[in-house]
Design an enzyme around this catalytic site. Structure first.
Site, PDB file in Angstrom:
ATOM      1  N   CYS A  96      38.506  42.646  39.979  1.00  0.00           N
ATOM      2  CA  CYS A  96      39.506  42.662  41.054  1.00  0.00           C
ATOM      3  C   CYS A  96      40.878  43.044  40.527  1.00  0.00           C
ATOM      4  O   CYS A  96      41.447  42.343  39.686  1.00  0.00           O
ATOM      5  CB  CYS A  96      39.562  41.293  41.719  1.00  0.00           C
ATOM      6  SG  CYS A  96      40.913  41.111  42.892  1.00  0.00           S
ATOM      7  N   PHE A  97      41.431  44.139  41.028  1.00  0.00           N
ATOM      8  CA  PHE A  97      42.682  44.618  40.445  1.00  0.00           C
ATOM      9  C   PHE A  97      43.900  43.833  40.879  1.00  0.00           C
ATOM     10  O   PHE A  97      44.967  43.963  40.294  1.00  0.00           O
ATOM     11  CB  PHE A  97      42.884  46.116  40.629  1.00  0.00           C
ATOM     12  CG  PHE A  97      42.836  46.681  42.040  1.00  0.00           C
ATOM     13  CD1 PHE A  97      42.913  45.902  43.173  1.00  0.00           C
ATOM     14  CD2 PHE A  97      42.713  48.061  42.217  1.00  0.00           C
ATOM     15  CE1 PHE A  97      42.879  46.450  44.453  1.00  0.00           C
ATOM     16  CE2 PHE A  97      42.687  48.631  43.481  1.00  0.00           C
ATOM     17  CZ  PHE A  97      42.774  47.817  44.595  1.00  0.00           C
TER      18      PHE A  97
END
Length: 223
Positions: A56-57
């Site tokens: 998850c960025f």
């Protein structure tokens, strides 16, 4: 999580990938909401670029911008896929093949690429393949996109060192790919995804490391 589960746990074939676009379909904010610096340049002379995909960025970007020194800017985006200028809905299908990526622009006089690599390894579990914790799909796979032969050498050496450390702690094989950034264009995400956890402090972050420290190399890594 920012994106839904991919259709299955494999990368798309060229025939499956959407055709994409010849230009960006949306505008990206000009400034970093925390650092106040330009997201897409121009960057100061002497700065270097490094790209990291580790799940998850939203959470990954925050970990990099929170480093105490040397970070000029961070940008969330997509890299490593087949579709030019993809949009969110396409990436959710898993058919574009892109991974959620954080672009980090840093001053090598104030921090080192090895320091960034150490944060990369220790911020996720690189043995999980198309998964990070509760997030499952090709878009959360682990990749290092390198911008120079020196970066590639450092990435390969650090992967070897971390594999030894993980194996000694009972973990399996690292699945992280090391790919040349020049062959895998970086497409910035929409403004909604830029510095998301600054704007939404209680927002989702599915990142979790192994708890195993990454050994430094002969050249070391200073903060």
């Amino acid at each position: 999580m920012p994106f839904g589960r991919s259709r299955d746990l494999r990368l798309p074939t060229p025939e499956e990938a959407p055709p994409g676009r010849t230009a960006p379909p949306y505008e990206v904010p000009g400034k970093h909401s925390v650092l106040g610096t330009a997201l897409q340049g121009p960057y100061p002379e002497g700065c270097e670029v490094a790209d990291f995909a580790l799940g998850c960025f939203w959470g990954a970007e925050r970990r990099f911008w929170q480093l105490p020194a040397g970070i000029w800017t961070t940008v969330t985006g997509f890299q490593g896929g087949r579709t030019p200028h993809p949009v969110d809905d396409e990436i959710r299908t898993g058919l574009t093949g892109h991974a959620e990526t954080v672009r980090v622009v840093f001053d090598p006089a104030k921090t080192t690429y090895e320091r960034l690599l150490r944060l990369f390894w220790e911020s996720h579990d690189p043995t999980q393949g198309f998964r990070q914790g509760n997030d499952v799909g090709t878009h959360v796979r682990s990749i290092l996109f390198t911008h120079s032969p020196a970066q590639r050498a450092a990435a390969e050496q650090s992967r070897t060192r971390y594999q030894h450390a993980l194996s000694a702690s009972g973990y399996g094989e690292i699945t992280t790919e090391i790919l040349p950034a020049e062959d895998h264009p970086f497409y910035p995400a929409r403004g909604y995804h830029q510095q998301y956890l600054d704007k939404n402090p209680g927002g989702y972050c599915g990142l979790g490391g192994t708890g195993v420290s990454c050994p430094t190399g002969a050249t070391g890594a200073s903060d």
